[in-house]
Design an enzyme around this catalytic site. Structure first.
Site, PDB file in Angstrom:
ATOM      1  CG  ASP A  81       5.397  65.012  65.142  1.00 37.08           C
ATOM      2  OD1 ASP A  81       4.598  64.063  65.243  1.00 37.08           O
ATOM      3  OD2 ASP A  81       6.614  64.858  64.903  1.00 37.08           O
ATOM      4  CG  ASP A  82       2.308  72.632  63.375  1.00 39.40           C
ATOM      5  OD1 ASP A  82       3.100  73.396  63.943  1.00 39.40           O
ATOM      6  OD2 ASP A  82       1.150  72.965  63.038  1.00 39.40           O
ATOM      7  CG  LEU A  83      -3.125  71.013  67.227  1.00 39.70           C
ATOM      8  CD1 LEU A  83      -3.669  69.586  67.132  1.00 39.70           C
ATOM      9  CD2 LEU A  83      -3.378  71.594  68.614  1.00 39.70           C
TER      10      LEU A  83
END
Length: 220
Positions: free
Chosen positions: A160-162
């Protein structure tokens, strides 16, 4: 569980498992991490809370003010937070929402919901995630950062980390950001060294979008 993993072995096997990532790894060079540094889980999680939704520079400034309020300067502790009034934290720049999260973190640390570092090292990843996300303001991503940077667990991929998604887009030469689900699927190729793959994906973003001034992150 032993903290950390064999970075040299992980580099060799990761580069072989994905030639496209391997090319970027050679371009960036070796990444070294010291997983042996002592740490206090409350200190690490409190810093994560303080850094949430702020630029690195602003968060570092506020964190420095909070450190100065602690009985032992530089270390964020349950005893320290218990001794500090909300008004002092507000003066340091901490929002009411974050104060509530820090109070909950303190209470759960004193109750044993948040284990000490020795106990934490004996637990598997999902147990740690399940336990620590009981704390207000602590989500899965925050715990994944602790697993990677503090405990040195070798196979964590924060999908989920951009930054991870942007790095994967560049490495995999995609037209759009990969979805978390797609990244989970591709990440199988990086197992059991997905943590090192993640470190490189962040470096890919830094390589192509260099920051004007390096800033501290909560887990640094």
């Amino acid at each position: 569980m032993r903290r950390g993993f064999d970075l040299a072995r992980a580099r060799r096997e990761l580069a072989r498992s994905d030639p496209r990532l391997g090319a970027w790894m050679r371009r960036i060079g070796p990444i070294e991490r010291d997983f042996s540094r002592p740490f206090d889980p409350l200190d690490a999680l409190a810093r994560s809370i303080l850094y949430q939704q702020l630029s690195g520079k602003a968060a570092a400034t506020i964190t420095g003010r909070v450190e100065a309020l602690m009985p032992r300067h530089g270390r964020l502790s349950a005893a320290g937070f218990a001794a500090i009034e909300d008004a002092a934290l507000r003066t340091a720049g901490v929002s009411r929402q974050k104060i509530a999260a820090l109070r909950d973190l303190t209470a759960k640390s004193l109750d044993g919901v948040v284990p000490n570092a020795r106990k934490l090292a004996t637990l598997d990843n999902e147990t740690i995630i399940e336990q620590l996300t009981q704390v207000r303001g602590i989500g899965r991503w925050t715990v994944e950062m602790l697993l990677m940077s503090r405990l040195g667990r070798p196979d964590i991929l924060p999908v989920d980390d951009l930054g991870i998604r942007k790095g994967a887009q560049r490495v995999l030469e995609l037209d759009a950001l990969p979805t978390p689900k797609a990244l989970v699927a591709h990440g199988e190729a990086w197992a059991p060294w997905r943590t090192l793959a993640s470190f490189y994906l962040w470096r890919v973003v830094d390589f192509i979008e260099p920051a004007a001034t390096p800033v501290r992150r909560s887990q640094d």
